[in-house]
Write a protein that holds these residues in place. Structure first.
Motif, PDB file in Angstrom:
ATOM      1  N   GLU A  53       0.814  -1.206   0.000  1.00 30.86           N
ATOM      2  CA  GLU A  53       0.000   0.000   0.000  1.00 30.86           C
ATOM      3  C   GLU A  53       0.853   1.262   0.000  1.00 30.86           C
ATOM      4  N   MET A  54       2.122   1.114   0.367  1.00 31.09           N
ATOM      5  CA  MET A  54       3.009   2.275   0.442  1.00 31.09           C
ATOM      6  C   MET A  54       3.835   2.457  -0.832  1.00 31.09           C
ATOM      7  N   LEU A  55       3.719   1.498  -1.744  1.00 34.17           N
ATOM      8  CA  LEU A  55       4.504   1.544  -2.972  1.00 34.17           C
ATOM      9  C   LEU A  55       3.608   1.819  -4.168  1.00 34.17           C
ATOM     10  N   ASN A  56       4.154   2.548  -5.115  1.00 32.49           N
ATOM     11  CA  ASN A  56       3.458   2.810  -6.376  1.00 32.49           C
ATOM     12  C   ASN A  56       3.980   1.804  -7.402  1.00 32.49           C
ATOM     13  N   PRO A  57       3.151   0.859  -7.857  1.00 33.46           N
ATOM     14  CA  PRO A  57       3.654  -0.180  -8.775  1.00 33.46           C
ATOM     15  C   PRO A  57       4.201   0.366 -10.087  1.00 33.46           C
ATOM     16  N   GLU A  58       3.764   1.556 -10.472  1.00 34.19           N
ATOM     17  CA  GLU A  58       4.255   2.142 -11.727  1.00 34.19           C
ATOM     18  C   GLU A  58       5.632   2.758 -11.541  1.00 34.19           C
ATOM     19  N   VAL A  59       5.910   3.265 -10.332  1.00 38.65           N
ATOM     20  CA  VAL A  59       7.198   3.912 -10.050  1.00 38.65           C
ATOM     21  C   VAL A  59       8.152   2.957  -9.349  1.00 38.65           C
ATOM     22  N   ASN A  60       7.631   2.247  -8.356  1.00 34.67           N
ATOM     23  CA  ASN A  60       8.442   1.308  -7.564  1.00 34.67           C
ATOM     24  C   ASN A  60       8.160  -0.127  -8.006  1.00 34.67           C
ATOM     25  N   SER A  61       8.308  -0.385  -9.284  1.00 36.02           N
ATOM     26  CA  SER A  61       7.915  -1.692  -9.829  1.00 36.02           C
ATOM     27  C   SER A  61       8.706  -2.840  -9.226  1.00 36.02           C
ATOM     28  N   ILE A  62      10.024  -2.659  -9.062  1.00 38.18           N
ATOM     29  CA  ILE A  62      10.845  -3.763  -8.554  1.00 38.18           C
ATOM     30  C   ILE A  62      10.492  -4.105  -7.114  1.00 38.18           C
ATOM     31  N   PRO A  63      10.510  -3.155  -6.169  1.00 36.82           N
ATOM     32  CA  PRO A  63      10.170  -3.529  -4.792  1.00 36.82           C
ATOM     33  C   PRO A  63       8.727  -4.011  -4.644  1.00 36.82           C
ATOM     34  N   TYR A  64       7.818  -3.433  -5.398  1.00 35.33           N
ATOM     35  CA  TYR A  64       6.428  -3.879  -5.342  1.00 35.33           C
ATOM     36  C   TYR A  64       6.349  -5.351  -5.754  1.00 35.33           C
ATOM     37  N   MET A  65       7.038  -5.692  -6.832  1.00 35.68           N
ATOM     38  CA  MET A  65       6.997  -7.059  -7.344  1.00 35.68           C
ATOM     39  C   MET A  65       7.684  -8.033  -6.386  1.00 35.68           C
ATOM     40  N   VAL A  66       8.814  -7.632  -5.822  1.00 33.47           N
ATOM     41  CA  VAL A  66       9.535  -8.500  -4.887  1.00 33.47           C
ATOM     42  C   VAL A  66       8.699  -8.740  -3.643  1.00 33.47           C
ATOM     43  N   SER A  67       8.073  -7.680  -3.111  1.00 32.12           N
ATOM     44  CA  SER A  67       7.230  -7.822  -1.932  1.00 32.12           C
ATOM     45  C   SER A  67       6.016  -8.698  -2.234  1.00 32.12           C
ATOM     46  N   LEU A  68       5.421  -8.502  -3.414  1.00 33.92           N
ATOM     47  CA  LEU A  68       4.261  -9.302  -3.805  1.00 33.92           C
ATOM     48  C   LEU A  68       4.636 -10.778  -3.901  1.00 33.92           C
ATOM     49  N   ALA A  69       5.798 -11.071  -4.510  1.00 28.47           N
ATOM     50  CA  ALA A  69       6.235 -12.462  -4.647  1.00 28.47           C
ATOM     51  C   ALA A  69       6.492 -13.083  -3.280  1.00 28.47           C
ATOM     52  N   ALA A  70       7.087 -12.323  -2.357  1.00 29.89           N
ATOM     53  CA  ALA A  70       7.355 -12.837  -1.015  1.00 29.89           C
ATOM     54  C   ALA A  70       6.059 -13.099  -0.260  1.00 29.89           C
ATOM     55  N   GLN A  71       5.081 -12.210  -0.394  1.00 30.96           N
ATOM     56  CA  GLN A  71       3.805 -12.395   0.303  1.00 30.96           C
ATOM     57  C   GLN A  71       2.996 -13.539  -0.300  1.00 30.96           C
ATOM     58  N   LYS A  81      -6.114 -14.770   1.981  1.00 33.31           N
ATOM     59  CA  LYS A  81      -4.931 -13.954   1.680  1.00 33.31           C
ATOM     60  C   LYS A  81      -4.652 -13.937   0.176  1.00 33.31           C
ATOM     61  N   ARG A  82      -4.871 -15.059  -0.463  1.00 38.92           N
ATOM     62  CA  ARG A  82      -4.611 -15.145  -1.910  1.00 38.92           C
ATOM     63  C   ARG A  82      -5.539 -14.204  -2.683  1.00 38.92           C
ATOM     64  N   GLU A  83      -6.781 -14.091  -2.237  1.00 36.58           N
ATOM     65  CA  GLU A  83      -7.720 -13.189  -2.908  1.00 36.58           C
ATOM     66  C   GLU A  83      -7.265 -11.736  -2.816  1.00 36.58           C
ATOM     67  N   VAL A  84      -6.788 -11.351  -1.642  1.00 35.18           N
ATOM     68  CA  VAL A  84      -6.290  -9.987  -1.454  1.00 35.18           C
ATOM     69  C   VAL A  84      -5.069  -9.753  -2.330  1.00 35.18           C
ATOM     70  N   LEU A  85      -4.161 -10.723  -2.340  1.00 38.48           N
ATOM     71  CA  LEU A  85      -2.936 -10.581  -3.137  1.00 38.48           C
ATOM     72  C   LEU A  85      -3.245 -10.588  -4.635  1.00 38.48           C
ATOM     73  N   LEU A  86      -4.308 -11.288  -5.031  1.00 37.37           N
ATOM     74  CA  LEU A  86      -4.681 -11.301  -6.451  1.00 37.37           C
ATOM     75  C   LEU A  86      -5.041  -9.895  -6.917  1.00 37.37           C
ATOM     76  N   ASN A  87      -5.732  -9.136  -6.073  1.00 34.41           N
ATOM     77  CA  ASN A  87      -6.072  -7.753  -6.424  1.00 34.41           C
ATOM     78  C   ASN A  87      -4.805  -6.914  -6.599  1.00 34.41           C
ATOM     79  N   TYR A  88      -3.825  -7.113  -5.686  1.00 40.05           N
ATOM     80  CA  TYR A  88      -2.554  -6.403  -5.815  1.00 40.05           C
ATOM     81  C   TYR A  88      -1.828  -6.810  -7.098  1.00 40.05           C
ATOM     82  N   ALA A  89      -1.885  -8.108  -7.416  1.00 37.47           N
ATOM     83  CA  ALA A  89      -1.198  -8.603  -8.617  1.00 37.47           C
ATOM     84  C   ALA A  89      -1.803  -8.009  -9.881  1.00 37.47           C
ATOM     85  N   VAL A  90      -3.135  -7.916  -9.929  1.00 33.94           N
ATOM     86  CA  VAL A  90      -3.809  -7.346 -11.100  1.00 33.94           C
ATOM     87  C   VAL A  90      -3.420  -5.879 -11.272  1.00 33.94           C
TER      88      VAL A  90
END
Length: 497
Positions: A53-71, A81-90
């Motif tokens: 929620e603190m990262l902008n996926p368009e600007v902070n693409s790498i950390p957003y993606m790394v955090s998403l993969a770890a979660q 939890k998977r449903e919530v993460l699916l929204n973040y992934a989309v």
């Protein structure tokens, strides 16, 4: 530096002013920095908020993606939890920076694959985000990856093949290959015209590709285009399968299946089998046709417009068509036979009563009138029907319209589209020629040529790689260009994997 400060340290405020080299250096230093962070830095809340929620996926693409993969990994099989993460992934797949993710292909593939697996389990089966993400990374979708086939398979399994069309409609120009060691490296952040520069076997964007994956992709794509009655595109995909290189003239079951559909598509589109591609392997094609003899017999009946013989062949081979999954196409070809029998009449007649047409096809006049009217509506037949005053269907007159040059000439829009396709094709051909000339096989070939004939000109020098727009009538299409790796000999030249 705190974990959060390290995570937010890229991109810098002046990122737009960085040269490609400085950007490349900065992002590589950043990757080294975040690799040292503990895994908990990516999954624990920050100020009671999810880090995402603190990262902008368009600007902070790498950390957003790394955090998403770890979660995603930490969530396991917990569906809440998977449903919530699916929204973040989309959200991520719709907005990520394609330049940043070039540096972390394996993590990008992890997120994409997980999303591709999870969407079918959700209430909505909307796979459009996957195609959108693939095109965001590579707008041409011109370099074949394992995701191309995996995405296509899931679309077919879910009964939603239309979601695969944005990818299928893009031509494949290259296979991922490892560039020669002596080839100058290009920065991943450069404005790269061709995606095979950053999509390579070591980039992480793909799993290992087997030759049969390419055949399956094109054959499955042909099935989809057949369902849409896009026979031109289906023919192109089937041609790629038939022309796929083989070792020692061996044939594949997928090539046999492609040939069977090749015959049927020709019958549906033109009333006769398509001619074999001029560059086909004679030995391979002989083996394929030996296995598919019932289809050639069926085609012979349709070419001769012999309806009774066609129906007899169709009935005798019903089990074959059913086992091959082609029964629907065989039945459609029966309807096509009747259509082509009517269309053949215009070679002899300018007009004739419906009663004559009905006698020719063996149907009642009323049925024939309805059927011919539908043919005209669907633009299978350029004609018009003049009804008789007494309303008798048999007395109505079918008048054929001959095509005129002006109506069939391509418009400016068509010519512009053709020109654009040719220009795109030329760029990929030039790249293929350049990479081919840098392989050890080509170098050894050149040395042998010079030894056998010292005065012979270099074949590469004789190639005209220039292109000028000469106007109408120029068509181009590109298919599965098979890459050449520099590790193995003949097998790599044949397969390119």
């Amino acid at each position: 530096m705190s974990d959060l400060s390290a995570i937010l340290s890229f991109p810098p405020d002046d990122v737009a002013k960085l040269t490609p080299k400085k950007y490349d250096d900065a992002i590589n230093r950043y990757l080294q920095r975040i690799e040292k962070l503990p895994n908990t830095a990516w999954v624990r809340p920050v100020d009671k908020k999810n880090l995402l929620e603190m990262l902008n996926p368009e600007v902070n693409s790498i950390p957003y993606m790394v955090s998403l993969a770890a979660q995603i990994k930490a969530a396991g099989k917990d569906w809440t939890k998977r449903e919530v993460l699916l929204n973040y992934a989309v959200i991520f797949l719709a907005t990520f920076d394609p330049v940043q993710v070039r540096y972390v292909g394996a993590t990008w593939l992890t997120v994409l694959d997980w999303t591709l697996d999870t969407i079918p389990q959700a209430s909505s089966y909307d796979l459009s985000i996957i195609a959108s993400a693939m095109l965001r990374l590579d707008p041409t979708a011109g370099t074949f990856t394992s995701t191309h086939l995996r995405f296509l398979r899931i679309c077919l399994e879910g009964g939603v093949p239309s979601f695969a069309l944005p990818i299928l409609d893009k031509n494949i120009y290259a296979m991922p290959t490892t560039p020669p060691k002596f080839m100058a490296d290009e920065f991943l952040c450069d404005d790269l015209e061709l995606s095979n520069i950053f999509i390579t076997p070591k980039s992480g964007f793909m799993l290992k590709i087997q030759p049969q994956y390419v055949l399956e992709y094109y054959l499955s794509g042909a099935h989809i285009y057949l369902g849409l009655h896009d026979y031109a595109r289906a023919r192109l995909f089937l041609e790629y399968v038939l022309l796929h290189p083989t070792i020692q003239h061996s044939i594949s079951a997928l090539q046999v299946e492609a040939y069977k559909k090749w015959v049927l598509v020709g019958l549906l589109a033109e009333g006769k089998p398509y001619p074999l591609p001029r560059t086909h392997d004679n030995a391979v094609m002989k083996g394929v046709r030996d296995v598919a003899k019932p289809y050639d017999a069926l085609a012979d009946s349709l070419v001769k417009r012999n309806l009774s013989k066609y129906r007899a062949e169709m009935d005798v081979g019903t089990q074959i068509w059913h086992e091959d999954g082609n029964l629907r196409l065989v039945k459609e070809a029966e309807s096509a036979l009747l259509r082509f029998r009517v269309m053949d009449l215009q070679k002899t007649f300018a007009a004739l009563p419906i009663s004559r047409v009905a006698a020719h096809v063996g149907y009642p006049s009323d049925t024939t009138l309805q059927w011919v009217t539908e043919m005209i509506r669907q633009r299978h037949l350029r004609a018009s029907i003049t009804p008789h005053g007494n309303g008798d269907a048999g007395e109505a007159v079918l008048r054929f319209h001959h095509s005129t040059t002006s109506s069939s000439a391509p418009g400016d829009g068509d010519l512009a589209a053709q020109t654009q396709r040719i220009e795109a094709l030329v760029a990929h051909v030039r790249d293929t020629d350049r990479r081919l000339q840098l392989t050890k096989e080509y170098v050894e070939y050149t040395k042998r040529q010079k030894r056998s004939s010292p005065d012979a000109a270099d074949m590469a020098d004789q190639m005209d790689l220039t292109w000028e727009n000469n106007g109408a009538g120029m068509m181009g299409s590109a298919g599965g260009v098979v890459g050449i790796d520099d590790d193995d000999g003949d097998e790599d030249i044949m397969g390119g994997f």
